[in-house]
Design an enzyme around this catalytic site. Structure first.
Site, PDB file in Angstrom:
ATOM      1  N   GLY A  12       0.770  -1.239   0.000  1.00 30.49           N
ATOM      2  CA  GLY A  12       0.000   0.000   0.000  1.00 30.49           C
ATOM      3  C   GLY A  12       0.800   1.287   0.000  1.00 30.49           C
ATOM      4  O   GLY A  12       0.308   2.312   0.480  1.00 30.49           O
ATOM      5  N   ASN A  14       1.357   3.001  -2.643  1.00 29.58           N
ATOM      6  CA  ASN A  14       0.587   3.893  -3.524  1.00 29.58           C
ATOM      7  C   ASN A  14      -0.649   4.436  -2.816  1.00 29.58           C
ATOM      8  O   ASN A  14      -1.010   5.601  -2.987  1.00 29.58           O
ATOM      9  CB  ASN A  14       0.207   3.178  -4.820  1.00 29.58           C
ATOM     10  CG  ASN A  14       1.355   3.173  -5.817  1.00 29.58           C
ATOM     11  OD1 ASN A  14       1.735   4.222  -6.322  1.00 29.58           O
ATOM     12  ND2 ASN A  14       1.922   2.001  -6.064  1.00 29.58           N
ATOM     13  N   MET A  91      -4.152  -6.951  -7.086  1.00 27.29           N
ATOM     14  CA  MET A  91      -3.637  -8.079  -7.854  1.00 27.29           C
ATOM     15  C   MET A  91      -4.715  -9.035  -8.357  1.00 27.29           C
ATOM     16  O   MET A  91      -4.442 -10.204  -8.603  1.00 27.29           O
ATOM     17  CB  MET A  91      -2.604  -8.842  -7.016  1.00 27.29           C
ATOM     18  CG  MET A  91      -1.402  -8.006  -6.634  1.00 27.29           C
ATOM     19  SD  MET A  91      -0.571  -7.276  -8.065  1.00 27.29           S
ATOM     20  CE  MET A  91       0.747  -6.360  -7.263  1.00 27.29           C
ATOM     21  N   ILE A  93      -8.037  -9.514 -11.252  1.00 24.79           N
ATOM     22  CA  ILE A  93      -8.618  -8.976 -12.487  1.00 24.79           C
ATOM     23  C   ILE A  93     -10.093  -8.690 -12.209  1.00 24.79           C
ATOM     24  O   ILE A  93     -10.804  -9.543 -11.665  1.00 24.79           O
ATOM     25  CB  ILE A  93      -8.507 -10.004 -13.646  1.00 24.79           C
ATOM     26  CG1 ILE A  93      -7.065 -10.484 -13.817  1.00 24.79           C
ATOM     27  CG2 ILE A  93      -9.075  -9.445 -14.932  1.00 24.79           C
ATOM     28  CD1 ILE A  93      -6.083  -9.472 -14.338  1.00 24.79           C
ATOM     29  N   HIS A 110       0.474   1.027 -12.984  1.00 24.90           N
ATOM     30  CA  HIS A 110       1.237  -0.150 -13.418  1.00 24.90           C
ATOM     31  C   HIS A 110       2.729   0.191 -13.454  1.00 24.90           C
ATOM     32  O   HIS A 110       3.101   1.263 -13.946  1.00 24.90           O
ATOM     33  CB  HIS A 110       0.752  -0.610 -14.797  1.00 24.90           C
ATOM     34  CG  HIS A 110       1.417  -1.867 -15.245  1.00 24.90           C
ATOM     35  ND1 HIS A 110       1.038  -3.112 -14.776  1.00 24.90           N
ATOM     36  CD2 HIS A 110       2.482  -2.071 -16.061  1.00 24.90           C
ATOM     37  CE1 HIS A 110       1.827  -4.030 -15.306  1.00 24.90           C
ATOM     38  NE2 HIS A 110       2.715  -3.424 -16.083  1.00 24.90           N
ATOM     39  N   ASP A 147     -10.105  -0.742 -18.697  1.00 23.06           N
ATOM     40  CA  ASP A 147     -11.189  -1.287 -19.520  1.00 23.06           C
ATOM     41  C   ASP A 147     -11.177  -2.813 -19.380  1.00 23.06           C
ATOM     42  O   ASP A 147     -10.532  -3.331 -18.469  1.00 23.06           O
ATOM     43  CB  ASP A 147     -11.069  -0.799 -20.985  1.00 23.06           C
ATOM     44  CG  ASP A 147      -9.815  -1.310 -21.667  1.00 23.06           C
ATOM     45  OD1 ASP A 147      -9.129  -2.183 -21.099  1.00 23.06           O
ATOM     46  OD2 ASP A 147      -9.520  -0.842 -22.785  1.00 23.06           O
ATOM     47  N   GLY A 149      -9.694  -5.152 -20.972  1.00 26.96           N
ATOM     48  CA  GLY A 149      -8.422  -5.846 -21.181  1.00 26.96           C
ATOM     49  C   GLY A 149      -7.522  -5.736 -19.948  1.00 26.96           C
ATOM     50  O   GLY A 149      -7.870  -5.077 -18.971  1.00 26.96           O
TER      51      GLY A 149
HETATM   52  C1  GAR Z   1       3.165  -1.352  -7.394  1.00 27.33           C
HETATM   53  O1  GAR Z   1       4.423  -1.370  -7.999  1.00 27.33           O
HETATM   54  C2  GAR Z   1       2.073  -1.379  -8.454  1.00 27.33           C
HETATM   55  O2  GAR Z   1       2.375  -0.638  -9.595  1.00 27.33           O
HETATM   56  C3  GAR Z   1       2.039  -2.843  -8.774  1.00 27.33           C
HETATM   57  O3  GAR Z   1       2.149  -3.474  -7.517  1.00 27.33           O
HETATM   58  C4  GAR Z   1       2.918  -2.646  -6.635  1.00 27.33           C
HETATM   59  C5  GAR Z   1       2.116  -2.417  -5.380  1.00 27.33           C
HETATM   60  O4  GAR Z   1       2.844  -1.668  -4.453  1.00 27.33           O
HETATM   61  N1  GAR Z   1       0.817  -3.193  -9.460  1.00 27.33           N
HETATM   62  C6  GAR Z   1       0.772  -4.102 -10.413  1.00 27.33           C
HETATM   63  O5  GAR Z   1       1.732  -4.776 -10.751  1.00 27.33           O
HETATM   64  C7  GAR Z   1      -0.596  -4.291 -11.041  1.00 27.33           C
HETATM   65  N2  GAR Z   1      -0.473  -4.873 -12.332  1.00 27.33           N
HETATM   66  P1  GAR Z   1       2.106  -0.935  -3.235  1.00 27.33           P
HETATM   67  O6  GAR Z   1       1.180  -1.954  -2.577  1.00 27.33           O
HETATM   68  O7  GAR Z   1       3.237  -0.543  -2.320  1.00 27.33           O
HETATM   69  O8  GAR Z   1       1.348   0.242  -3.774  1.00 27.33           O
END
Ligand code: GAR
Length: 201
Positions: A12, A14, A91, A93, A110, A147, A149
């Protein structure tokens, strides 16, 4: 006030970047009304707790049936009166029913320069391992609308990050994460302004 629901699965950082962006005033006219984790053990839940943000777990552990899981997600989002959904290290879909219900209102961060190193199987550390294995000299981060995809929706913001000599997946991930935090906050400002302009909340 625009209401954001953040979907998470892991650490978390982000989510924290969004919380900090709102608390510092960089992001205005928005609040996080709810955090939903697919993983009951995600550290993201501690972050929500610490900032008095409502949180819940909706994942395979408590909703093993995919349809029931999607319905629970949609109900929770509706109940929280969600205007915007952020996938921040989420993580799973999303089912097309949910994308349909919140079309144009879901954004994802991403850890690569989409369309490179994205799609099925490219998530978290796997992305950085693939980048290193390919020998490219730069990677980056992308915020995009979601979207049907996998990592295919319209791009909102993207920024490059250098791959340095001696990088491991961990050192590269840490460098990319810093850029993720920055562009996620910036993209949010753009998306919030766009929703407010349309006035369709
Ligand atoms: C981040 O790097 C994010 O971009 C990636 O998982 C990590 C989560 O970090 N997401 C993906 O790969 C989705 N396809 P966080 O939990 O510290 O934010």
């Amino acid at each position: 006030m625009l209401r954001i629901t953040v979907l998470v699965s892991g650490g978390g950082t982000n989510l924290q970047a969004v919380i900090d962006g709102i608390e510092s005033g960089f992001i205005q006219d928005a609040e996080i009304g709810l955090v939903i984790s697919s993983n009951p053990k995600a550290y993201s839940l501690e972050r929500a707790k610490k900032h008095n943000i409502k949180y819940m777990v909706i994942g395979k552990t408590n909703y093993p049936d995919a349809e029931a899981r999607t319905n629970a997600l949609i109900n929770a989002l509706d109940e929280a009166k969600t205007d915007l959904i952020i996938l921040a290290g989420y993580m799973s879909i999303l089912d097309s029913k949910m994308i349909e219900a919140y079309r144009g209102r879901i954004i994802n961060i991403h850890p690569s320069l989409i369309p490179q190193f994205c799609g099925q199987g490219f998530y978290g550390k796997h992305v950085h391992e693939a980048v290193l294995a390919s020998g490219v000299s730069e990677t980056g981060a992308t915020v995009h609308y979601v979207d049907e995809g996998i990592d295919t929706g319209p791009i909102i913001l993207q920024e490059k990050v250098p791959v340095l000599e001696g990088d491991t997946a961990d050192t590269l991930a840490a460098r990319v994460l810093k850029t993720e935090h920055k562009i996620l906050r910036e993209a949010l400002k753009i998306v919030i302004a766009s929703i407010n302009k349309k006035g369709d909340r």
